[in-house]
Scaffold this motif. Structure first.
Motif, PDB file in Angstrom:
ATOM      1  N   ALA A 132       0.873  -0.934   0.269  1.00  0.00           N
ATOM      2  CA  ALA A 132       0.201  -0.076  -0.229  1.00  0.00           C
ATOM      3  C   ALA A 132       0.758   1.289  -0.138  1.00  0.00           C
ATOM      4  N   ARG A 133       0.806   1.916  -1.004  1.00  0.00           N
ATOM      5  CA  ARG A 133       1.741   3.214  -1.049  1.00  0.00           C
ATOM      6  C   ARG A 133       0.824   3.947  -1.856  1.00  0.00           C
ATOM      7  N   GLY A 134       1.085   5.673  -1.571  1.00  0.00           N
ATOM      8  CA  GLY A 134       0.690   6.581  -2.620  1.00  0.00           C
ATOM      9  C   GLY A 134      -1.563   6.506  -2.457  1.00  0.00           C
ATOM     10  N   GLY A 135      -1.715   5.743  -1.865  1.00  0.00           N
ATOM     11  CA  GLY A 135      -2.959   5.713  -1.795  1.00  0.00           C
ATOM     12  C   GLY A 135      -4.044   5.132  -2.763  1.00  0.00           C
ATOM     13  N   GLU A 136      -3.153   3.633  -3.340  1.00  0.00           N
ATOM     14  CA  GLU A 136      -3.525   2.583  -3.474  1.00  0.00           C
ATOM     15  C   GLU A 136      -2.952   1.247  -3.303  1.00  0.00           C
ATOM     16  N   ILE A 137      -3.444   0.474  -2.990  1.00  0.00           N
ATOM     17  CA  ILE A 137      -3.426  -0.909  -2.427  1.00  0.00           C
ATOM     18  C   ILE A 137      -3.506  -2.088  -3.594  1.00  0.00           C
ATOM     19  N   LEU A 138      -2.266  -2.631  -3.662  1.00  0.00           N
ATOM     20  CA  LEU A 138      -1.960  -3.244  -4.617  1.00  0.00           C
ATOM     21  C   LEU A 138      -1.783  -5.268  -3.945  1.00  0.00           C
ATOM     22  N   ILE A 139      -2.967  -6.149  -4.487  1.00  0.00           N
ATOM     23  CA  ILE A 139      -2.694  -6.985  -4.695  1.00  0.00           C
ATOM     24  C   ILE A 139      -2.106  -8.557  -4.922  1.00  0.00           C
ATOM     25  N   GLN A 140      -1.338  -8.548  -4.843  1.00  0.00           N
ATOM     26  CA  GLN A 140      -0.950 -10.327  -5.748  1.00  0.00           C
ATOM     27  C   GLN A 140      -1.693 -10.840  -6.163  1.00  0.00           C
ATOM     28  N   GLY A 141      -1.978 -11.322  -8.243  1.00  0.00           N
ATOM     29  CA  GLY A 141      -2.967 -11.992  -8.593  1.00  0.00           C
ATOM     30  C   GLY A 141      -4.057 -11.522  -8.508  1.00  0.00           C
ATOM     31  N   ASP A 142      -4.932 -11.922  -9.573  1.00  0.00           N
ATOM     32  CA  ASP A 142      -6.012 -11.410  -9.976  1.00  0.00           C
ATOM     33  C   ASP A 142      -7.026 -12.045  -8.984  1.00  0.00           C
ATOM     34  N   LYS A 143      -7.375 -11.118  -8.044  1.00  0.00           N
ATOM     35  CA  LYS A 143      -8.041 -11.013  -6.882  1.00  0.00           C
ATOM     36  C   LYS A 143      -9.469  -9.996  -7.036  1.00  0.00           C
ATOM     37  N   ARG A 144      -9.970  -9.612  -8.007  1.00  0.00           N
ATOM     38  CA  ARG A 144     -10.876  -8.686  -8.332  1.00  0.00           C
ATOM     39  C   ARG A 144     -11.771  -8.573  -7.814  1.00  0.00           C
ATOM     40  N   GLN A 145     -12.815 -10.069  -7.625  1.00  0.00           N
ATOM     41  CA  GLN A 145     -13.552 -10.266  -7.877  1.00  0.00           C
ATOM     42  C   GLN A 145     -13.347 -10.753  -5.736  1.00  0.00           C
ATOM     43  N   GLN A 146     -13.091 -11.279  -5.197  1.00  0.00           N
ATOM     44  CA  GLN A 146     -12.569 -11.450  -4.088  1.00  0.00           C
ATOM     45  C   GLN A 146     -12.365 -10.020  -3.082  1.00  0.00           C
ATOM     46  N   VAL A 147     -11.350  -8.990  -3.738  1.00  0.00           N
ATOM     47  CA  VAL A 147     -11.012  -7.430  -2.885  1.00  0.00           C
ATOM     48  C   VAL A 147     -12.333  -7.148  -2.804  1.00  0.00           C
ATOM     49  N   CYS A 148     -13.497  -6.681  -4.497  1.00  0.00           N
ATOM     50  CA  CYS A 148     -15.037  -5.912  -3.750  1.00  0.00           C
ATOM     51  C   CYS A 148     -15.409  -6.702  -2.882  1.00  0.00           C
ATOM     52  N   GLU A 149     -16.132  -7.513  -2.841  1.00  0.00           N
ATOM     53  CA  GLU A 149     -16.445  -8.110  -2.034  1.00  0.00           C
ATOM     54  C   GLU A 149     -16.327  -8.261  -0.648  1.00  0.00           C
ATOM     55  N   LEU A 150     -14.827  -7.899  -0.226  1.00  0.00           N
ATOM     56  CA  LEU A 150     -14.724  -7.711   0.931  1.00  0.00           C
ATOM     57  C   LEU A 150     -14.600  -6.607   1.479  1.00  0.00           C
ATOM     58  N   LEU A 151     -14.265  -5.680   0.293  1.00  0.00           N
ATOM     59  CA  LEU A 151     -14.520  -4.285   0.641  1.00  0.00           C
ATOM     60  C   LEU A 151     -15.622  -3.417   0.983  1.00  0.00           C
ATOM     61  N   LYS A 152     -17.035  -4.171   0.098  1.00  0.00           N
ATOM     62  CA  LYS A 152     -17.810  -4.297   0.346  1.00  0.00           C
ATOM     63  C   LYS A 152     -19.075  -4.588   1.716  1.00  0.00           C
ATOM     64  N   GLU A 153     -18.353  -5.478   2.076  1.00  0.00           N
ATOM     65  CA  GLU A 153     -18.912  -6.064   3.376  1.00  0.00           C
ATOM     66  C   GLU A 153     -18.019  -5.045   4.677  1.00  0.00           C
ATOM     67  N   ARG A 154     -17.354  -4.621   4.376  1.00  0.00           N
ATOM     68  CA  ARG A 154     -16.261  -3.649   5.412  1.00  0.00           C
ATOM     69  C   ARG A 154     -16.948  -1.613   5.201  1.00  0.00           C
ATOM     70  N   GLY A 155     -17.829  -1.983   4.161  1.00  0.00           N
ATOM     71  CA  GLY A 155     -18.821  -0.926   4.234  1.00  0.00           C
ATOM     72  C   GLY A 155     -18.496   0.004   2.830  1.00  0.00           C
ATOM     73  N   TYR A 156     -17.662   0.017   1.797  1.00  0.00           N
ATOM     74  CA  TYR A 156     -17.564   1.052   1.175  1.00  0.00           C
ATOM     75  C   TYR A 156     -17.864   0.253  -0.628  1.00  0.00           C
ATOM     76  N   LYS A 157     -18.019   1.229  -0.901  1.00  0.00           N
ATOM     77  CA  LYS A 157     -18.770   0.989  -2.030  1.00  0.00           C
ATOM     78  C   LYS A 157     -17.537   0.896  -3.120  1.00  0.00           C
ATOM     79  N   ALA A 158     -17.692  -0.139  -3.629  1.00  0.00           N
ATOM     80  CA  ALA A 158     -16.235  -0.435  -4.770  1.00  0.00           C
ATOM     81  C   ALA A 158     -17.156  -0.929  -5.890  1.00  0.00           C
ATOM     82  N   ARG A 159     -16.192  -1.207  -6.639  1.00  0.00           N
ATOM     83  CA  ARG A 159     -16.541  -2.018  -8.514  1.00  0.00           C
ATOM     84  C   ARG A 159     -15.523  -1.747  -8.999  1.00  0.00           C
ATOM     85  N   ILE A 160     -15.958  -3.005 -10.155  1.00  0.00           N
ATOM     86  CA  ILE A 160     -14.346  -3.836 -10.516  1.00  0.00           C
ATOM     87  C   ILE A 160     -14.790  -2.926 -11.715  1.00  0.00           C
ATOM     88  N   ILE A 161     -13.339  -2.164 -12.226  1.00  0.00           N
ATOM     89  CA  ILE A 161     -13.381  -2.135 -13.738  1.00  0.00           C
ATOM     90  C   ILE A 161     -12.449  -3.244 -14.663  1.00  0.00           C
TER      91      ILE A 161
END
Length: 114
Positions: free
Chosen positions: A85-114
């Motif tokens: 995590a740096r510069g206001g960005e989080i980098l997760i290794q691998g293609d984890k878009r769906q899992q990350v989006c679901e986790l963010l929504k569970e934590r109350g964030y508004k997230a979308r996959i681009i």
């Protein structure tokens, strides 16, 4: 042998009154949801300049770096992978878009996959 605790030893070594020594209890680390984003977070796949490896990028944070790093740690642990995590960005290794989006929504964030 006398029953001397660490406060007495410290007092004797440094000339400090043991009654004045306060024990700092470690505060329990409670995982609070990081409130680092005010708008929508974009979750995207990135392969540029990574020798063909893909990473999941989460962008759109506008808050303090400590909250972003705490959220990155939670996401990395939940996904079972590395990242940063740096510069206001989080980098997760691998293609984890769906899992990350679901986790963010569970934590109350508004997230979308681009």
């Amino acid at each position: 042998m006398d029953n001397i605790d660490w406060k007495d030893k410290l007092g004797a070594a440094f000339g400090v009154d043991p009654a004045q020594i306060e024990e700092d209890e470690p505060e329990s680390v409670v995982s609070e949801p990081a409130k680092a984003a005010t708008g929508r977070l974009d979750v995207m796949l990135d392969k540029r300049n990574r020798k063909g490896k893909c990473v999941t990028l989460i962008v759109g944070f506008d808050g303090d770096d400590d909250a972003v790093k705490a959220l990155a740690k939670e996401l990395k642990e939940a996904c079972g992978t590395g990242g940063s995590a740096r510069g206001g960005e989080i980098l997760i290794q691998g293609d984890k878009r769906q899992q990350v989006c679901e986790l963010l929504k569970e934590r109350g964030y508004k997230a979308r996959i681009i």
